[in-house]
Design an enzyme around this catalytic site. Structure first.
Site, PDB file in Angstrom:
ATOM      1  N   CYS A 115       0.099  -3.223  -1.995  1.00  0.00           N
ATOM      2  CA  CYS A 115      -1.224  -3.665  -1.545  1.00  0.00           C
ATOM      3  C   CYS A 115      -1.410  -3.364  -0.067  1.00  0.00           C
ATOM      4  O   CYS A 115      -2.526  -3.347   0.429  1.00  0.00           O
ATOM      5  CB  CYS A 115      -1.395  -5.151  -1.792  1.00  0.00           C
ATOM      6  SG  CYS A 115      -0.267  -6.135  -0.809  1.00  0.00           S
ATOM      7  N   GLU A 150      -9.909   1.864  -5.151  1.00  0.00           N
ATOM      8  CA  GLU A 150      -8.476   1.640  -4.911  1.00  0.00           C
ATOM      9  C   GLU A 150      -7.723   2.504  -5.918  1.00  0.00           C
ATOM     10  O   GLU A 150      -7.738   2.224  -7.120  1.00  0.00           O
ATOM     11  CB  GLU A 150      -8.090   0.162  -5.092  1.00  0.00           C
ATOM     12  CG  GLU A 150      -6.637  -0.063  -4.721  1.00  0.00           C
ATOM     13  CD  GLU A 150      -6.099  -1.461  -5.034  1.00  0.00           C
ATOM     14  OE1 GLU A 150      -6.606  -2.108  -5.975  1.00  0.00           O
ATOM     15  OE2 GLU A 150      -5.151  -1.886  -4.357  1.00  0.00           O
TER      16      GLU A 150
END
Ligand code: NAD
Length: 502
Positions: free
Chosen positions: A288, A387
């Site tokens: 992340c 993403e």
């Protein structure tokens, strides 16, 4: 379950201090991403298993909350020692199911040990405040108490660190915990539960239910669960936050990210290029806090791209347990398709593919794809906005720091952002103005030490409290006491008396 005539072991749930399995349960296969082979299976629990785990946690919660905080810390210290002793075993479980290199997995275990160290200081964290004589003979003081049963839902990319950062803090604070790990990487959590039990944790304080959406839905609607911690992708985080809040629970939901690294013209470009490839391609970009966008400021862009490209071409893709691999496979074939699709679209939307990882998908059965570098990426392109969660680094070119800040701050995500520069003035201006929860100055992946809180801004976190140091507020509620004691009459007492006789 059998595959090719071979009977596969099934990862059990962990309830009441023991492994639990159910005949006839639905199962899902756990695939080694480096080979594509099924390693074992895992039971997918539903509402019935969640009920059992929550009941077990509830029955243990009261006694655990009454256990003195230093006694709880002693058990956590024993757990920490076992984590250290079993580092290599946990490392190989992580690599087998998640795919990251052994060195990276070892780092994940080390970060988990650090989270437990912070949890052992619960006495310090839970200290309240005291104000004497706020009125005549009146004092006010506060302290924090546990919530009861807390639940955690975790992603595939950190099979040990994310679960530990949740349950160590929650349990240190006096809560019982139910973990729902990612069904793609469930084995490490069961080993953690066994080690925690060996450290002396009473049965029922820590429980694990494996599963997918059904188990999550049962946890977030269960009346005996007081708090939900979630880490995963943004769409799921947003939904879990909304539904848990509606159900009246405390909720922290950490989501996805697109992290930028700004390179100023005065930066050491070799250091910046080293940082970019490490942060973009380490763990195959499945972090992340991975850097997905290099923001090249001023006239250094061509040099930076050339230096980064050379390093990307040298970055070695291979099985996580093989000597010399810099990054392992992606978690699934679906993830490979997502990366391929993003690269296909990037060129149509103005990007220049400088290093193409698609050419490097050599391992036949595993989910391998090499590092990619795409220059001249437009901020309205899909590659920039989505993403990708794979080894793809985009380069956006800007004129100055102000424009760099505008680009970074326009992203809906705000997990991490970094700047490489030789100027303290630029570094400070960046730190002051950038919209992100974790900021790096000449540090590419600024995950803070666990003695600080961790969590993003914007669509990277829903809820106001993060993990690690922040978790102590999340896993407790405050109570404020206002007291008045009238002084008893002492009478005449001319002599020494034995202690305790008055
Ligand atoms: P994911 O959202 O697919 O799954 C996370 C967890 O939610 C898993 O346990 C899964 O079983 C469950 N889940 C999945 N879909 C669900 C649904 N529709 N309803 C309810 N539960 C559901 O995420 P992932 O692919 O396992 O992990 C990668 C993602 O996690 C990335 O987006 C990454 O950025 C993010 N992540 C964020 C942080 C952070 O600190 N912000 C840390 C690690 C990973």
């Amino acid at each position: 379950m059998t595959t090719n005539g071979v009977h596969l072991e099934t990862v059990p749930h962990w309830i009441g201090g023991a492994s639990v399995g159910y005949t006839g349960a639905t199962k899902s296969e756990i695939v080694d991403p480096a080979t594509g082979h099924t390693l074992r299976t895992v039971e997918l629990g539903g509402a019935d298993v969640v009920d059992e785990a929550v009941a077990s946690a509830r029955s243990a919660a009261e006694a655990w909350a009454s256990t003195p905080t230093p006694v709880r810390a002693t058990i956590l210290l024993a757990f920490r020692a076992l984590l250290l002793e079993h580092t290599e075993e946990l490392t190989s479980i992580i690599t087998a199911e998640q795919g990251k290199t052994l060195a990276d997995a070892r780092g994940e275990v080390a970060r988990s040990v650090e989270a437990v160290e912070v949890a052992t200081s619960a006495v310090q964290q839970l200290k309240g405040e005291f104000a004497e004589q706020v009125s005549r003979g009146v004092d006010t003081y506060s302290f924090r108490q546990p919530l009861g049963v807390c639940a955690g839902i975790t992603p595939f990319n950190f099979p040990v660190m994310v679960p530990v950062s949740m349950f160590a803090a929650a349990i240190a604070c006096g809560n019982a915990f139910v973990l729902k790990p990612s069904e793609k990487v469930p084995s490490a959590s069961v080993r953690l539960a066994q080690l925690f039990a060996e450290a002396g944790l009473p049965n029922g304080v820590f429980n694990i239910v494996h599963g997918g959406v059904d188990a999550v839905n049962a946890l977030i609607s269960h009346p005996d669960v007081s708090a939900i911690s979630f880490v995963g992708s943004t769409p799921v985080a947003r939904e879990i936050y909304r539904r848990s809040a509606e159900a009246g629970k405390k909720v922290q939901a950490l989501g996805g990210a697109n992290n930028h690294l700004v390179v100023m013209p005065d930066a050491d470009l070799d250091a910046a290029a080293d940082a970019l490839v490490s942060a973009a391609y380490g763990a195959a970009g499945q972090r992340c806090m991975a850097v997905t966008v290099a923001v090249a400021v001023g006239d250094i862009a061509d040099q930076l791209v050339a230096k980064t490209a050379r390093r990307a071409e040298d970055f070695r893709t291979g099985p996580g347990n093989a000597d010399g691999s810099d990054m392992g496979p992606l978690i699934s074939e679906t993830a490979i398709e997502r990366v391929r699709g993003a690269l296909d679209a990037a060129a149509d939307q103005g990007g220049t593919v400088v290093v193409d990882g698609r050419k490097n998908s050599t391992e036949a059965a595993g989910h391998f794809i090499g590092p990619s570098l795409v220059d001249h990426v437009r901020t309205d392109s899909d590659l920039y906005k989505d993403e990708i969660f794979g080894p793809v680094l985009s380069v956006v070119r800007v004129d100055d720091l102000e424009e760099a800040l505008r680009v970074v701050n326009a992203s809906p995500y705000g997990n991490g952002a970094s700047i490489f520069t030789a100027s303290g003035v630029a570094g400070r201006r960046f730190a002051h103005n950038v919209r992100a929860g974790s900021v790096g100055i000449n540090v590419p992946i600024p995950v803070p030490i666990s003695w600080f809180g961790f969590g993003g801004w914007g669509d990277s976190r829903f809820g106001d409290e993060g993990l690690n140091y922040d978790a102590y507020r999340f896993y407790t509620k405050a109570k404020v006491i206002t007291q008045r004691w009238t002084e008893p009459r002492q009478g005449v007492a001319p002599n020494f008396v034995a202690a305790g006789s008055q």
